[in-house]
Design a protein around this motif. Structure first.
Motif, mmCIF file in Angstrom:
data_model
loop_
_atom_site.group_PDB
_atom_site.id
_atom_site.type_symbol
_atom_site.label_atom_id
_atom_site.label_comp_id
_atom_site.label_asym_id
_atom_site.label_seq_id
_atom_site.Cartn_x
_atom_site.Cartn_y
_atom_site.Cartn_z
ATOM 1 N N MET A 1 0.700 -1.196 0.067
ATOM 2 C CA MET A 1 0.118 0.021 0.016
ATOM 3 C C MET A 1 0.949 1.243 -0.159
ATOM 4 O O MET A 1 1.897 1.445 1.033
ATOM 5 C CB MET A 1 -0.746 0.113 1.159
ATOM 6 C CG MET A 1 -1.698 1.286 1.314
ATOM 7 S SD MET A 1 -2.497 1.204 2.850
ATOM 8 C CE MET A 1 -4.022 0.832 2.428
ATOM 9 N N GLN A 2 0.669 2.223 -0.873
ATOM 10 C CA GLN A 2 1.417 3.392 -1.112
ATOM 11 C C GLN A 2 0.600 4.398 -0.343
ATOM 12 O O GLN A 2 -0.441 4.648 -0.360
ATOM 13 C CB GLN A 2 1.454 3.701 -2.535
ATOM 14 C CG GLN A 2 2.320 4.757 -2.980
ATOM 15 C CD GLN A 2 2.648 5.143 -4.242
ATOM 16 O OE1 GLN A 2 2.012 4.494 -4.996
ATOM 17 N NE2 GLN A 2 3.219 6.369 -4.541
ATOM 18 N N VAL A 3 1.380 5.165 0.447
ATOM 19 C CA VAL A 3 0.747 6.247 1.439
ATOM 20 C C VAL A 3 1.136 7.617 0.837
ATOM 21 O O VAL A 3 2.500 7.870 0.484
ATOM 22 C CB VAL A 3 1.284 6.442 2.936
ATOM 23 C CG1 VAL A 3 0.780 7.583 3.615
ATOM 24 C CG2 VAL A 3 0.928 4.982 3.409
ATOM 25 N N GLN A 4 0.291 8.558 0.497
ATOM 26 C CA GLN A 4 0.492 9.713 -0.189
ATOM 27 C C GLN A 4 0.756 10.877 0.829
ATOM 28 O O GLN A 4 -0.059 11.090 1.775
ATOM 29 C CB GLN A 4 -0.641 10.132 -1.255
ATOM 30 C CG GLN A 4 -0.268 11.357 -1.975
ATOM 31 C CD GLN A 4 -0.566 11.314 -3.587
ATOM 32 O OE1 GLN A 4 -1.281 10.261 -3.745
ATOM 33 N NE2 GLN A 4 -0.372 12.200 -4.072
ATOM 34 N N THR A 5 1.729 11.581 0.733
ATOM 35 C CA THR A 5 1.921 12.461 1.773
ATOM 36 C C THR A 5 1.513 13.894 1.199
ATOM 37 O O THR A 5 1.715 14.042 -0.258
ATOM 38 C CB THR A 5 3.340 12.755 2.309
ATOM 39 O OG1 THR A 5 4.212 12.758 1.163
ATOM 40 C CG2 THR A 5 3.855 11.335 2.823
ATOM 41 N N VAL A 6 1.216 14.923 1.907
ATOM 42 C CA VAL A 6 0.907 16.130 1.330
ATOM 43 C C VAL A 6 1.994 17.181 1.421
ATOM 44 O O VAL A 6 2.348 17.262 2.428
ATOM 45 C CB VAL A 6 -0.444 16.804 1.868
ATOM 46 C CG1 VAL A 6 -0.882 17.960 1.481
ATOM 47 C CG2 VAL A 6 -1.632 15.788 1.875
ATOM 48 N N ASN A 7 2.189 17.744 0.484
ATOM 49 C CA ASN A 7 3.314 18.782 0.376
ATOM 50 C C ASN A 7 2.887 20.113 1.210
ATOM 51 O O ASN A 7 2.094 20.567 0.836
ATOM 52 C CB ASN A 7 3.801 19.187 -0.938
ATOM 53 C CG ASN A 7 5.014 19.996 -0.945
ATOM 54 O OD1 ASN A 7 5.442 20.627 0.218
ATOM 55 N ND2 ASN A 7 5.587 20.348 -2.210
ATOM 56 N N PRO A 8 3.636 20.412 2.238
ATOM 57 C CA PRO A 8 3.138 21.851 3.060
ATOM 58 C C PRO A 8 2.892 22.886 2.069
ATOM 59 O O PRO A 8 2.156 23.792 2.345
ATOM 60 C CB PRO A 8 4.273 21.893 3.994
ATOM 61 C CG PRO A 8 4.786 20.620 4.302
ATOM 62 C CD PRO A 8 4.739 19.977 2.831
ATOM 63 N N GLN A 10 1.915 22.783 -0.960
ATOM 64 C CA GLN A 10 0.828 22.667 -1.667
ATOM 65 C C GLN A 10 -0.434 23.382 -0.735
ATOM 66 O O GLN A 10 -1.391 24.088 -1.261
ATOM 67 C CB GLN A 10 0.548 21.292 -1.909
ATOM 68 C CG GLN A 10 -0.418 21.042 -2.967
ATOM 69 C CD GLN A 10 -0.459 19.685 -3.537
ATOM 70 O OE1 GLN A 10 -0.065 18.711 -2.926
ATOM 71 N NE2 GLN A 10 -1.268 19.545 -4.623
ATOM 72 N N LEU A 11 -0.495 22.822 0.506
ATOM 73 C CA LEU A 11 -1.481 23.357 1.215
ATOM 74 C C LEU A 11 -1.420 25.029 1.629
ATOM 75 O O LEU A 11 -2.660 25.447 1.573
ATOM 76 C CB LEU A 11 -1.241 22.807 2.845
ATOM 77 C CG LEU A 11 -1.533 21.147 3.154
ATOM 78 C CD1 LEU A 11 -1.142 20.837 4.234
ATOM 79 C CD2 LEU A 11 -2.844 21.070 2.574
ATOM 80 N N ILE A 12 -0.283 25.496 1.608
ATOM 81 C CA ILE A 12 -0.094 27.047 1.636
ATOM 82 C C ILE A 12 -0.659 27.652 0.223
ATOM 83 O O ILE A 12 -1.536 28.542 0.317
ATOM 84 C CB ILE A 12 1.317 27.427 1.973
ATOM 85 C CG1 ILE A 12 1.851 26.903 3.436
ATOM 86 C CG2 ILE A 12 1.671 28.946 1.626
ATOM 87 C CD1 ILE A 12 3.159 27.324 3.644
ATOM 88 N N THR A 13 -0.389 26.983 -0.837
ATOM 89 C CA THR A 13 -1.047 27.537 -2.273
ATOM 90 C C THR A 13 -2.321 27.201 -2.036
ATOM 91 O O THR A 13 -3.122 28.323 -2.653
ATOM 92 C CB THR A 13 -0.420 26.585 -3.312
ATOM 93 O OG1 THR A 13 1.109 26.809 -3.243
ATOM 94 C CG2 THR A 13 -0.846 26.642 -4.511
ATOM 95 N N TYR A 14 -2.905 26.183 -1.444
ATOM 96 C CA TYR A 14 -4.360 26.162 -1.341
ATOM 97 C C TYR A 14 -5.226 27.181 -0.747
ATOM 98 O O TYR A 14 -6.230 27.862 -0.883
ATOM 99 C CB TYR A 14 -4.961 24.686 -0.978
ATOM 100 C CG TYR A 14 -4.662 23.647 -1.967
ATOM 101 C CD1 TYR A 14 -4.852 23.750 -3.218
ATOM 102 C CD2 TYR A 14 -4.507 22.461 -1.515
ATOM 103 C CE1 TYR A 14 -4.571 22.758 -4.153
ATOM 104 C CE2 TYR A 14 -4.257 21.040 -2.408
ATOM 105 C CZ TYR A 14 -4.235 21.392 -3.706
ATOM 106 O OH TYR A 14 -4.112 20.381 -4.759
ATOM 107 N N ALA A 15 -4.338 27.400 0.314
ATOM 108 C CA ALA A 15 -5.029 28.378 1.276
ATOM 109 C C ALA A 15 -5.070 29.772 0.770
ATOM 110 O O ALA A 15 -5.827 30.522 0.936
ATOM 111 C CB ALA A 15 -4.127 28.430 2.759
#
Length: 173
Positions: A1-8, A10-15
């Protein structure tokens, strides 16, 4: 199973994107309280510009045969949604001058925002590696272009038909 991590980042860009969209929506919805002139002769311009864009994209990257089917379904779905969005626009006729005015509904703007959110979600799902959906980014883009074309064309057509009926009724009264 491959776990996908979220790039911080990317979160700032979304915010940041969310804040910018919220500010734009705030001012856009505030401006909607004023009626604006509706010029029937110009309603065709936006759909034709988008049609030319769609032709350019489809000629540049021709869809596969099955993708054309998806694009056709998306065009029809977009037309249904566009017709609904066109019905949300308030159109009025000045009894003295017979000038047409329209006032976009806040629901119509929120409707477009909802479509953009769905589009972004579909794009993210298509870009996820190891996604169970197995979406192709080009197919998603082609489908969304077709849907937007149907949306713009049907919205303007509905507005045109309703405005001409209202104008005719005002002239006979």
């Amino acid at each position: 199973m491959q776990v996908q991590t979220v790039n911080p980042n990317q979160l700032i860009t979304y915010a940041i994107t969310g804040v910018v969209v919220a500010i734009i929506l705030f001012f856009r919805i505030r401006r909607m309280s004023r009626a604006r002139p509706l010029i029937l002769e110009r309603l065709w311009i936006m759909p034709v510009i988008y049609l030319l864009f769609a032709i350019f994209v489809f000629r540049q990257f021709p869809p596969a045969p099955m993708t054309w089917l998806y694009c056709g379904v998306a065009l029809l779905l977009g037309a249904a949604l566009g017709w609904q969005r066109g019905k949300m626009m308030r159109i009025s006729v000045d009894p003295q001058t017979h000038a047409l005015n329209h006032q976009p509904s806040p629901a119509a703007i929120l409707f477009i925002v909802a479509l953009i959110v769905v589009r972004l979600g579909a794009r993210e799902a298509a870009q996820m590696s190891g996604s169970a959906l197995h979406l192709n980014t080009l197919v998603v883009t082609d489908v969304l272009i077709s849907m937007a074309l149907g949306l713009f064309a049907a919205q303007r057509l509905e507005m045109y038909l309703r405005a001409t009926r209202l104008l005719q009724a005002a002239r006979t009264a």
